[in-house]
Design an enzyme around this catalytic site. Sequence first.
Site, PDB file in Angstrom:
ATOM      1  N   CYS A 128      80.107  44.976 -14.446  1.00 25.09           N
ATOM      2  CA  CYS A 128      81.526  45.354 -14.734  1.00 25.09           C
ATOM      3  C   CYS A 128      81.792  46.818 -14.916  1.00 25.09           C
ATOM      4  O   CYS A 128      82.939  47.165 -14.240  1.00 25.09           O
ATOM      5  CB  CYS A 128      81.548  44.862 -16.535  1.00 25.09           C
ATOM      6  SG  CYS A 128      80.271  45.174 -17.551  1.00 25.09           S
ATOM      7  N   HIS A 248      85.742  48.591 -21.082  1.00 23.80           N
ATOM      8  CA  HIS A 248      84.845  49.704 -21.045  1.00 23.80           C
ATOM      9  C   HIS A 248      85.674  50.785 -20.746  1.00 23.80           C
ATOM     10  O   HIS A 248      86.824  50.731 -19.887  1.00 23.80           O
ATOM     11  CB  HIS A 248      83.978  49.370 -19.882  1.00 23.80           C
ATOM     12  CG  HIS A 248      82.874  48.347 -20.431  1.00 23.80           C
ATOM     13  ND1 HIS A 248      82.635  47.997 -21.627  1.00 23.80           N
ATOM     14  CD2 HIS A 248      81.976  47.847 -19.661  1.00 23.80           C
ATOM     15  CE1 HIS A 248      81.747  46.993 -21.438  1.00 23.80           C
ATOM     16  NE2 HIS A 248      81.138  46.954 -20.359  1.00 23.80           N
TER      17      HIS A 248
END
Length: 343
Positions: A128, A248
């Site tokens: 990711c 994130h």
Amino acid sequence: MKKYNVAILGATGAVGQEFLDLIEERNFPYDNLKLLASKRSAGKIINFMGKDFTVEEATDDSFKNIDIALFAGGSASTKFAPAAVKYGAVVIDNSSAFRMDPTVPLVVPEVNPEAIQQHKGIIANPNCSTIIMAMALKPLYDQAKIKRVVVSTYQAVSGAGKEAIDELDNQVQAIVENRPVEANILPSSSLPKHYQIAFNVIPHIDVFVEGDYTKEEMKMVHETHKIFNDYTMGITATTVRVPIYRSHSESINIEFEKEVSVDQAKELLAAFPGVILQDNPAEMLYPMPLFTSNQNEVFVGRIRKDNSIQNALNLWVVGDQIRKGAALNALQIAEYMIEHNLI
């Protein structure tokens, strides 16, 4: 439009659920849909688009007559991917099992879609954090070759699973109620020691490897090299878990072989598919995970010159790691294959 038989392995987890949300949102052309999970989750009922689906225990034979197998990640990938390929399915896998296999394409569709055509049945989804960084690097890399990248991540607890989300909730509640705080999950439940994440940051994601880097940090290095097919690009990473639920964030310093101005960078990033430029210091406008959660795009802001070195820029990049960092990226690979008659 032709429709495809789709299987989702890991359908009851966060990424599996995101697959379902995105299939509905994007009107993905599925015909039959098979939801698969471990024996523990088999039998659960999931309502999807007004229809009840019973989650089945995954077996090798689960992939008969399946065209596209979306794997949500985990150790099951290694076990079931060969069987799915044997039955003729294309596997798009979210685990780390196949990412560095030289025979398996590692793909971010906006960055290296040409690699998809090289598949032999399995296509790997990058980590990711790697996907989020690659989206910001690509338009700048095409403008001026990148010499070096220094990245620090600020990763949401959902990247460690539902248990980490629950633990953050429980720890905050314990602190509010002046009760003892328990830590059993982070940095990883498999490790011998655990730390409180509430009101804390933990500079440790996954296990330590050679040179005292973590596996997560080295994923960003090795995967970015493979995606860009450029092994001369210097990359160093520090990955950190922070007490937020989703999305994130990454602080990225990029050194180029020639100058890229701030205005050029803004123009290139604003025009790149899947990126939203959010950069207006005068209006205090910059990406934040609170506002990028459940969004499909990667958001970039705080673009400025690095005054300590020639030909370098600083960027602040934020993206939903369950969407673009996982399920959306995988589904986009499938959409690309359909659009280009590769399946």
